[in-house]
Write a protein that holds these residues in place. Structure first.
Motif, PDB file in Angstrom:
ATOM      1  N   VAL A 151      27.282   9.227 -32.962  1.00 33.95           N
ATOM      2  CA  VAL A 151      28.009   7.964 -33.067  1.00 33.95           C
ATOM      3  C   VAL A 151      29.492   8.215 -33.330  1.00 33.95           C
ATOM      4  N   GLY A 152      29.783   9.175 -34.185  1.00 36.36           N
ATOM      5  CA  GLY A 152      31.181   9.495 -34.471  1.00 36.36           C
ATOM      6  C   GLY A 152      31.929   9.946 -33.232  1.00 36.36           C
ATOM      7  N   SER A 153      31.275  10.740 -32.388  1.00 37.24           N
ATOM      8  CA  SER A 153      31.915  11.216 -31.166  1.00 37.24           C
ATOM      9  C   SER A 153      32.113  10.092 -30.164  1.00 37.24           C
ATOM     10  N   ILE A 154      31.127   9.172 -30.081  1.00 29.85           N
ATOM     11  CA  ILE A 154      31.216   8.052 -29.128  1.00 29.85           C
ATOM     12  C   ILE A 154      32.364   7.121 -29.493  1.00 29.85           C
ATOM     13  N   VAL A 155      32.430   6.729 -30.756  1.00 31.31           N
ATOM     14  CA  VAL A 155      33.476   5.792 -31.184  1.00 31.31           C
ATOM     15  C   VAL A 155      34.841   6.471 -31.213  1.00 31.31           C
ATOM     16  N   GLY A 156      34.863   7.764 -31.514  1.00 25.20           N
ATOM     17  CA  GLY A 156      36.134   8.475 -31.609  1.00 25.20           C
ATOM     18  C   GLY A 156      36.676   8.976 -30.291  1.00 25.20           C
ATOM     19  N   ARG A 168      23.080  -0.530 -31.756  1.00 21.99           N
ATOM     20  CA  ARG A 168      23.759   0.134 -30.638  1.00 21.99           C
ATOM     21  C   ARG A 168      24.863  -0.740 -30.063  1.00 21.99           C
ATOM     22  N   GLN A 169      24.610  -2.049 -29.999  1.00 23.86           N
ATOM     23  CA  GLN A 169      25.668  -2.917 -29.496  1.00 23.86           C
ATOM     24  C   GLN A 169      26.848  -2.953 -30.461  1.00 23.86           C
ATOM     25  N   ARG A 170      26.584  -2.841 -31.744  1.00 20.35           N
ATOM     26  CA  ARG A 170      27.677  -2.747 -32.722  1.00 20.35           C
ATOM     27  C   ARG A 170      28.489  -1.471 -32.499  1.00 20.35           C
ATOM     28  N   ILE A 171      27.807  -0.394 -32.129  1.00 21.51           N
ATOM     29  CA  ILE A 171      28.518   0.852 -31.822  1.00 21.51           C
ATOM     30  C   ILE A 171      29.417   0.647 -30.604  1.00 21.51           C
TER      31      ILE A 171
END
Length: 343
Positions: free
Chosen positions: A130-135, A179-182
């Motif tokens: 998640v950190g890699s996806i958002v970052g 997941r949609q929040r991500i």
């Protein structure tokens, strides 16, 4: 589904003027897909997914786009962002034509334009945390790295209702709503002005839909965001949108404020859509408008008004002449209708 507050109210002219100029102006947008056949795969026909669409979006406004599946809603959103290359028209964002930009200029503009995809499962890379996806947007645009990147991602996760200790987890460990929040956090990472929400809640349970809708409204108020909200759910768009465009077979048939669309629809297709919309009250009964036949193929759309093959009010000239744009002044603002009934 419990949604906080009241339906969005249309932006007044005074409100629009305080925001300044239009954020996005789309003119004569067209997107055709080639159909290839034969030994040499030559183009034999064109699928006219979007054909001559025009609209504006103001800063801080939610513009709803509704219609049946396959009418071209998603194609409009993706073409504006140039995730698909347009066939024709222009999309002026912040004073510049997005369709005329080279790759370098478009890369810079994409920091201000983002998208939340329909499917919260396939839109996230299962091999990335998640950190890699958002970052990832922050790394690609070289806006943060190291500890600063970690802190920004943690703040984004917290803002969309997730815990910062979920930073190192993978998408398969989350529910659909999480997941949609991500996906929303990823869209917010670059601090955009405009977000395309492509059926952003349609794949979620009803109770989770309400949570995501409330989150989107809160984020709009906090960051001054503008949305193009694409959906087939009329109840959702009624609460979230300031203005609504109704689309049929690649063209707009009606555009007005949400209040006007739901209280006094003019186009026969809009009337039929609203008659099929369920009302959460067993004592209220609506007269259903049943449309005959099926939606024609965009490969060979009907001549004249594209709705004439199913319209209960069809006239002879509807079958040969494109319907004109008719502007109707209402207490709720201007109502645009493409229909021979009001010409």
């Amino acid at each position: 589904m419990r949604i906080r507050g009241k339906p969005m109210q249309p932006l007044s002219m005074d409100t629009a003027s305080t925001h300044g100029r239009l954020l996005l102006s789309v003119r004569d947008l067209r997107k055709y897909f080639p159909v290839r056949s034969g030994l040499f795969s030559r183009i034999s026909a064109w699928v006219k997914a979007v054909d001559d669409v025009t609209f504006d979006i103001r800063p801080g406004e939610t513009f709803g786009l509704v219609g049946e599946s396959g009418c071209g809603k998603t194609t409009v959103g993706r073409t504006i962002l140039r995730l698909m290359e347009p066939t024709g028209g222009e999309a002026v964002f912040g004073g510049d034509n997005v369709f005329a930009m080279d790759a370098r200029t478009l890369r810079a503009v994409r920091r201000r334009m983002q998208i939340v995809f329909q499917d919260p499962y396939s839109s996230l890379n299962p091999r990335m945390t998640v950190g890699s996806i958002v970052g990832e947007p922050l790394r690609v645009h070289k806006l943060a790295r190291g500890r600063e990147l970690t802190d920004q991602v943690s703040r984004l996760l917290h803002r969309v209702g997730l815990r910062s200790d979920q930073y190192s987890r993978y998408p398969h460990e989350f529910s659909g709503g999480q997941r949609q929040r991500i996906g929303i956090a990823r869209a917010l990472a670059l601090n955009p002005e405009f977000i395309v929400c492509d059926e952003a809640v349609s794949a979620l349970d009803v109770s989770i839909q309400a949570q995501i809708i409330n989150l989107l409204k809160d984020l709009q108020e906090e960051y001054g965001l503008s949305y193009l909200f694409i959906t087939h759910d009329l109840n959702v768009v009624q609460y979230l949108a300031h203005r609504i465009a109704v689309m049929y077979l690649g063209k707009f048939v009606e555009v007005a404020s949400a209040a006007v669309i739901f209280s006094d629809p003019k186009h026969p297709y809009t009337q039929a859509l609203l008659s099929a919309n369920p009302v959460p009250d067993p004592t209220v009964k609506r007269d259903r408008i049943l449309l005959p036949g099926d939606v024609p193929t965009p490969l060979n759309p009907p001549a004249g008004c594209r709705f004439h093959t199913r319209c209960p009010h069809v006239m002879d000239h509807c079958q040969t002449t494109d319907p004109p744009l008719v502007n109707i002044d209402t207490p709720g603002g201007e109502q645009k209708v493409w229909c021979h009934l009001y010409a």
